[in-house]
Enzyme design. Structure first.
Site, PDB file in Angstrom:
ATOM      1  N   TYR A 156    -102.659  87.198 -50.347  1.00 48.81           N
ATOM      2  CA  TYR A 156    -102.830  86.836 -51.764  1.00 48.81           C
ATOM      3  C   TYR A 156    -104.091  87.482 -52.322  1.00 48.81           C
ATOM      4  O   TYR A 156    -104.070  88.102 -53.404  1.00 48.81           O
ATOM      5  CB  TYR A 156    -102.909  85.316 -51.856  1.00 48.81           C
ATOM      6  N   LYS A 160    -104.339  90.239 -55.324  1.00 50.58           N
ATOM      7  CA  LYS A 160    -105.020  89.856 -56.564  1.00 50.58           C
ATOM      8  C   LYS A 160    -106.312  90.656 -56.776  1.00 50.58           C
ATOM      9  O   LYS A 160    -106.687  90.933 -57.919  1.00 50.58           O
ATOM     10  CB  LYS A 160    -105.317  88.360 -56.554  1.00 50.58           C
ATOM     11  N   ALA A 190    -104.302  72.427 -61.869  1.00 55.67           N
ATOM     12  CA  ALA A 190    -103.232  71.455 -61.646  1.00 55.67           C
ATOM     13  C   ALA A 190    -101.929  71.963 -62.268  1.00 55.67           C
ATOM     14  O   ALA A 190    -101.698  71.807 -63.465  1.00 55.67           O
ATOM     15  CB  ALA A 190    -103.612  70.106 -62.238  1.00 55.67           C
ATOM     16  N   GLY A 193     -96.648  74.530 -59.456  1.00 56.88           N
ATOM     17  CA  GLY A 193     -96.670  75.393 -58.293  1.00 56.88           C
ATOM     18  C   GLY A 193     -97.741  74.993 -57.289  1.00 56.88           C
ATOM     19  O   GLY A 193     -97.513  75.038 -56.075  1.00 56.88           O
ATOM     20  N   ASP A 195     -98.902  71.983 -56.878  1.00 54.20           N
ATOM     21  CA  ASP A 195     -98.444  70.752 -56.248  1.00 54.20           C
ATOM     22  C   ASP A 195     -97.513  71.070 -55.084  1.00 54.20           C
ATOM     23  O   ASP A 195     -97.653  70.523 -53.976  1.00 54.20           O
ATOM     24  CB  ASP A 195     -97.729  69.871 -57.275  1.00 54.20           C
TER      25      ASP A 195
END
Length: 258
Positions: A156, A160, A190, A193, A195
């Site tokens: 990731y 990024k 929040a 995704g 969560d």
């Protein structure tokens, strides 16, 4: 007068989370908004919600891991509205992997969604702007982890961090075309995704947001609507001549130590 009156905005990854918040904010500020997503259910529901509220919105089903679909989403918006004035790349894959356990397949998935898709969506949108000799704005949603991140975010972070560099490169390349390109390195937010990620990869329970908030300086996670307001500002003329900026939208200070 809205900040984006009469603008045509495409939000990639706009059917949930930060992208959906951006779509709502852009409609509120007067834009005609198109947004992409893989699943028709959430996408069509959001389009119906925005249209029922008096906005102009369309859902474009697209799997951004497929380069052809990433670029065709831009073409579909141009066919519908004649142009793309603003692009937001908000899609993101956050599945976990360390340097030692990341497979080539997982690495390629991250590159496909988190770097290649924004690259070619930007290519298509900028080509439309240059063809029309018209100014435009692009905002890439990146991550504060692009500065280094946790060990379990290796692929990731790699993707990024590439997007962070691409943002600056493209902004420099097209500043004389009056195309402004900026990015946001967002912190812990929040979203639906996040969560799912916390539950899937970290065994989190229903109280994970409260537990996370207690460990943060401001006592809460970032909220999608707050990020969306900032994105709309960067898309709009109110942000002036700013281009090539990658802003840390976070409550932790880079380089700060306790």
């Amino acid at each position: 007068m809205g900040l984006l009156d009469d603008k045509v905005v495409l939000v990639n990854g706009g059917s949930q989370g930060v992208g959906a918040a951006v779509a709502r904010a852009a409609v509120r500020e007067g834009a005609a908004v198109a947004f992409t997503g893989r699943r028709p259910g959430p996408g069509e529901a959001l389009a119906k919600e925005l249209t029922a509220a008096g906005g102009r919105a369309m859902f474009v089903r697209a799997d951004l891991a497929d380069t052809a679909q990433a670029t065709s989403s831009v073409a579909e918006v141009v066919r519908a509205h004649g142009r793309v004035d603003c692009l937001v790349n908000a899609a993101g894959l956050t599945s976990r992997g360390t340097l030692l356990d990341t497979t080539p397949e997982l690495f390629d998935q991250h590159i496909a969604v988190n770097l290649r898709a924004p690259f070619f969506a930007m290519q298509a949108a900028v080509a439309d702007m240059v063809r029309r000799e018209a100014p435009g704005t692009i905002v890439n949603i990146i991550t504060s982890s692009a500065h280094g991140g946790q060990p379990f975010l290796a692929p990731y972070v790699a993707a990024k961090a590439g997007l962070m560099g691409l943002t600056r490169n493209a902004a420099h390349a097209h500043r004389w075309d009056r195309i402004r390109i900026n990015g946001l390195n967002i912190g812990w937010t929040a979203t639906e995704g996040e969560d799912a990620t916390q539950r899937t990869f970290h065994g989190a329970g229903d109280d994970w947001r409260e537990r996370a908030a207690a460990r943060l300086p401001m006592g809460r996670l970032g909220q999608p609507d707050e990020i969306a307001d900032f994105v709309v500002f960067l898309l709009s003329d109110r942000s002036g001549v700013v281009t090539g900026s990658v802003i840390d939208w976070d409550q932790n200070v880079l380089g700060g130590l306790d």
